[in-house]
Design a protein around this motif. Structure first.
Motif, mmCIF file in Angstrom:
data_model
loop_
_atom_site.group_PDB
_atom_site.id
_atom_site.type_symbol
_atom_site.label_atom_id
_atom_site.label_comp_id
_atom_site.label_asym_id
_atom_site.label_seq_id
_atom_site.Cartn_x
_atom_site.Cartn_y
_atom_site.Cartn_z
ATOM 1 N N SER A 36 0.837 -1.203 0.000
ATOM 2 C CA SER A 36 0.000 0.000 0.000
ATOM 3 C C SER A 36 0.873 1.254 0.000
ATOM 4 C CB SER A 36 -0.928 0.011 1.221
ATOM 5 O OG SER A 36 -1.786 -1.100 1.189
ATOM 6 N N VAL A 37 1.926 1.233 0.824
ATOM 7 C CA VAL A 37 2.830 2.392 0.888
ATOM 8 C C VAL A 37 3.503 2.613 -0.466
ATOM 9 C CG1 VAL A 37 4.968 3.246 1.927
ATOM 10 C CG2 VAL A 37 3.229 2.184 3.366
ATOM 11 N N PRO A 88 -6.016 15.566 -7.990
ATOM 12 C CA PRO A 88 -4.975 14.628 -7.515
ATOM 13 C C PRO A 88 -5.380 13.189 -7.843
ATOM 14 C CG PRO A 88 -5.641 16.138 -5.767
ATOM 15 C CD PRO A 88 -6.619 16.312 -6.890
ATOM 16 N N ILE A 89 -4.456 12.458 -8.418
ATOM 17 C CA ILE A 89 -4.806 11.118 -8.882
ATOM 18 C C ILE A 89 -5.164 10.180 -7.714
ATOM 19 C CG2 ILE A 89 -2.487 10.099 -8.882
ATOM 20 C CD1 ILE A 89 -3.277 8.897 -11.648
ATOM 21 N N LEU A 90 -4.636 10.468 -6.537
ATOM 22 C CA LEU A 90 -4.957 9.620 -5.383
ATOM 23 C C LEU A 90 -6.438 9.648 -5.033
ATOM 24 C CD1 LEU A 90 -2.163 9.892 -2.657
ATOM 25 C CD2 LEU A 90 -2.881 7.901 -3.965
ATOM 26 N N THR A 91 -7.097 10.759 -5.412
ATOM 27 C CA THR A 91 -8.526 10.847 -5.093
ATOM 28 C C THR A 91 -9.379 10.108 -6.110
ATOM 29 O OG1 THR A 91 -8.751 12.912 -6.317
ATOM 30 C CG2 THR A 91 -8.195 13.086 -3.973
ATOM 31 N N GLY A 178 -5.027 9.044 8.866
ATOM 32 C CA GLY A 178 -4.117 9.975 8.194
ATOM 33 C C GLY A 178 -4.383 10.045 6.698
ATOM 34 N N MET A 179 -4.634 8.890 6.100
ATOM 35 C CA MET A 179 -4.902 8.854 4.654
ATOM 36 C C MET A 179 -6.232 9.528 4.342
ATOM 37 S SD MET A 179 -3.223 7.720 2.096
ATOM 38 C CE MET A 179 -3.682 8.310 0.479
ATOM 39 N N GLU A 180 -7.199 9.317 5.206
ATOM 40 C CA GLU A 180 -8.506 9.940 4.999
ATOM 41 C C GLU A 180 -8.393 11.463 5.070
ATOM 42 O OE1 GLU A 180 -13.028 9.236 6.660
ATOM 43 O OE2 GLU A 180 -11.382 8.023 7.401
ATOM 44 N N LYS A 181 -7.596 11.943 6.026
ATOM 45 C CA LYS A 181 -7.389 13.393 6.171
ATOM 46 C C LYS A 181 -6.679 13.947 4.936
ATOM 47 C CE LYS A 181 -7.236 17.113 8.858
ATOM 48 N NZ LYS A 181 -8.446 17.779 9.344
ATOM 49 N N LEU A 182 -5.656 13.233 4.464
ATOM 50 C CA LEU A 182 -4.908 13.696 3.292
ATOM 51 C C LEU A 182 -5.816 13.773 2.068
ATOM 52 C CD1 LEU A 182 -2.281 14.302 1.720
ATOM 53 C CD2 LEU A 182 -1.992 11.832 1.467
ATOM 54 N N LEU A 183 -6.638 12.748 1.875
ATOM 55 C CA LEU A 183 -7.537 12.763 0.725
ATOM 56 C C LEU A 183 -8.542 13.902 0.838
ATOM 57 C CD1 LEU A 183 -8.170 8.953 0.150
ATOM 58 C CD2 LEU A 183 -6.703 10.483 -1.154
ATOM 59 N N GLY A 184 -8.970 14.199 2.060
ATOM 60 C CA GLY A 184 -9.901 15.318 2.256
ATOM 61 C C GLY A 184 -9.277 16.646 1.855
ATOM 62 N N ILE A 185 -8.017 16.837 2.239
ATOM 63 C CA ILE A 185 -7.326 18.082 1.879
ATOM 64 C C ILE A 185 -7.159 18.179 0.360
ATOM 65 C CG2 ILE A 185 -5.105 19.284 2.050
ATOM 66 C CD1 ILE A 185 -4.914 18.154 4.914
#
Length: 195
Positions: A36-37, A88-91, A178-185
């Motif tokens: 995942s990382v 952002p592609i992560l989203t 942490g990942m959820e927060k990053l995706l929110g930003i």
């Protein structure tokens, strides 16, 4: 042979049998987290960036119909306006967070002790009588033979059958905080702008 089945079972290394699969599951979980990382780093962030901290963005360009109203005449005019949307592609991708939810270890032992004994015997009696007569004295001859044969054999056989089945159930885990927060930003920064 009674009671040896318990001794047979006590000789089985259950620590290795149970600990082995559990260690394998823990290692698999660690590999899953590392994957995942690696996925987030390689797909979500620009590898050519020296800081490697900037997210990889995908830009879409399209025409958006914008209505404008002439204040003097009140006529509404629709005009296609080129717009640009950077995301952002992560989203946009599902991030693999696989978690082992359940591990079931089934162990079956079947021990059969069989004692077989075979006895075979045979006996034979042979007898013959011969009488001779004539002018002289009478003579008689009796022949008799007896034979007896007996054989026995015994076999002791123990059959052992072991089987072990491991069921592993893995599920897609929820996003870490942490990942959820990053995706929110990142999602909050998605804005369309004129091209």
């Amino acid at each position: 042979m009674a009671g040896t089945e318990g001794q047979e079972l006590s000789n089985i290394n259950f620590e290795s049998m149970i600990g082995g699969p559990l260690n394998a599951v823990i290692k698999a979980q660690a590999q899953s987290a590392q994957t995942s990382v690696d996925f987030i780093k390689s797909v979500g962030f620009n590898a050519t960036d020296p800081d490697k901290g900037k997210p990889t963005m995908v830009t879409f360009e399209y025409d958006k119909i914008i209505d404008t109203k002439d204040p003097a005449t009140g006529v509404i005019t629709s005009t296609p306006t080129p717009m640009k949307l950077t995301v952002p592609i992560l989203t946009m991708l599902p991030i693999p967070f696989i978690r082992v939810e359940e591990v079931t270890i089934d162990f079956n032992a079947k021990i059969n002790s069989v004692v077989e004994s075979t006895t075979a015997s045979s006996s034979e009696l042979n007898a013959s009588l011969a009488v001779k007569g004539g002018w002289g004295p009478v003579s008689a001859e009796l022949k008799c033979s007896y034979s007896n044969k007996k054989s026995s054999s015994a076999t002791d056989k123990t059959e052992r059958t072991y089987s072990m089945t491991i069921h592993v159930r893995a599920v897609q885990d929820e996003l870490p905080a942490g990942m959820e927060k990053l995706l929110g930003i990142l999602e909050n920064n998605i804005k369309e702008v004129p091209a």
